[in-house]
Design an enzyme around this catalytic site. Structure first.
Site, PDB file in Angstrom:
ATOM      1  N   CYS A   1       3.059  -3.270   6.879  1.00 63.39           N
ATOM      2  CA  CYS A   1       3.481  -4.257   5.887  1.00 63.39           C
ATOM      3  C   CYS A   1       4.458  -3.628   4.902  1.00 63.39           C
ATOM      4  O   CYS A   1       5.531  -3.203   5.279  1.00 63.39           O
ATOM      5  CB  CYS A   1       2.258  -4.831   5.176  1.00 63.39           C
TER       6      CYS A   1
ATOM      7  N   HIS B   1       0.826  -1.209   0.000  1.00 59.27           N
ATOM      8  CA  HIS B   1       0.000   0.000   0.000  1.00 59.27           C
ATOM      9  C   HIS B   1       0.854   1.251   0.000  1.00 59.27           C
ATOM     10  O   HIS B   1       2.086   1.197  -0.032  1.00 59.27           O
ATOM     11  CB  HIS B   1      -0.960  -0.014   1.190  1.00 59.27           C
TER      12      HIS B   1
END
Length: 307
Positions: free
Chosen positions: A190, A174
């Site tokens: 992440c 993302h």
């Protein structure tokens, strides 16, 4: 609690998904390449949003996207994430790949294997996990209802959601609210890219795309030994040695890349491993215009979508 500095607006014409010409760009030379200039986008409610230009100081040779030789076995069209080398590859034809710099959190090394992109989201929403709310209510209880997609959402402008079959891995690729973090290991999230990079990658890949997330041993085999610089970036050992970094001065990056907190740190629950990790949540942009408020406290750049 302020989640982030405000990102203000604008729509950017993108070429067809098969066109990778926009990936071609020179190594940063003190000027911001066109691909990292400000661009206009449309927010989750149809509102115009300006994606600010990435500062030249954040665009070192390893951080910015570039076409590179690729010797892996993954098929063209695949994505390969190497959280230890802090890079992401979009595999192309003819033994090449487009390489992107990424920021990695503890959760970025909590999974390895082969997954599939089953969901894509523009300006995704975010919600802390129940475990995060339970263990750190002072930080997360206020976000129990979720954070809508937008300029103060820790997932940034786009998100790709990885699944193994029908099972959500809770592993995400993302955007980010903190472009200074790209190339480094920060927070408990992440895999985070510059918003410009995730926007273009988002348009290049489709649901069903295969994603290989490398293990530590696979990273070592494919990338060789890496050394972390005092600034928090990683370099191949040969390049680092040429710059004066040695094994004795900077250790090889062979373990969990999330650094220990160096200031009054908050204990943030890792939503994936269900255990606590420490990091300093206060992130500021040292190159920002000092007349504006650019500091923010991110609850955690995880990638748990609002339910």
């Amino acid at each position: 609690m302020r989640l982030a500095f405000m990102i203000t607006a604008l729509a950017f014409g993108l070429a067809a998904c098969s066109d990778t010409s926009r990936y071609t760009m020179p190594v940063a030379n003190g000027e911001v390449p066109a691909i990292y200039q400000a661009r206009q986008d449309t927010g989750p409610n149809g509102e115009p949003i300006t994606i600010p230009a990435v500062r030249a100081a954040y665009l070192n040779e390893r951080n910015q996207r570039q076409r590179v030789p690729y010797n892996g076995t993954e098929a063209p069209g695949s994505i390969v994430v190497d959280p230890y080398a802090r890079v992401l590859y979009h595999v192309l034809e003819n033994g090449e790949a487009m390489r992107f710099g990424v920021a990695v959190g503890r959760a970025g090394t909590g999974y390895y294997g082969t997954a599939t992109i089953r969901r894509k989201a523009r300006w995704p929403s975010w919600r802390p996990t129940d475990n995060m709310i339970r263990t750190q209510p002072e930080l997360y209880a206020q976000f129990a209802g979720g954070v809508a997609g937008g300029t103060e959402n820790p997932l940034g402008s786009r998100a790709l959601y990885l699944y193994e079959g029908d099972r959500d891995t809770y592993y995400r690729i993302h955007g980010t609210l903190d472009p200074s973090s790209v190339g480094k290991a920060t927070s408990a999230g992440c895999i985070r890219l510059f918003n410009q990079d995730i926007m273009d990658l988002f348009d290049e890949v489709s649901t069903g795309t295969t994603v290989r997330v490398r293990s530590q041993s696979e990273s070592r085999q494919m990338e060789g030994p890496l050394i972390e610089t005092p600034e928090g970036y990683v370099l191949p050992a040969s390049e680092a040695a040429a710059l004066g970094y040695t094994d004795s001065s900077q250790p090889f990056v062979t373990a969990d890349p999330t650094p220990a907190a160096t200031t009054a740190a908050a204990q943030i629950a890792d939503p994936y491993a269900q255990q606590a990790v420490a990091f300093a949540p206060q992130v500021s942009d040292p190159f920002a215009d000092m007349t504006t408020d650019t500091a923010f406290v991110s609850p955690v750049e995880s990638a748990v979508p609002a339910r």
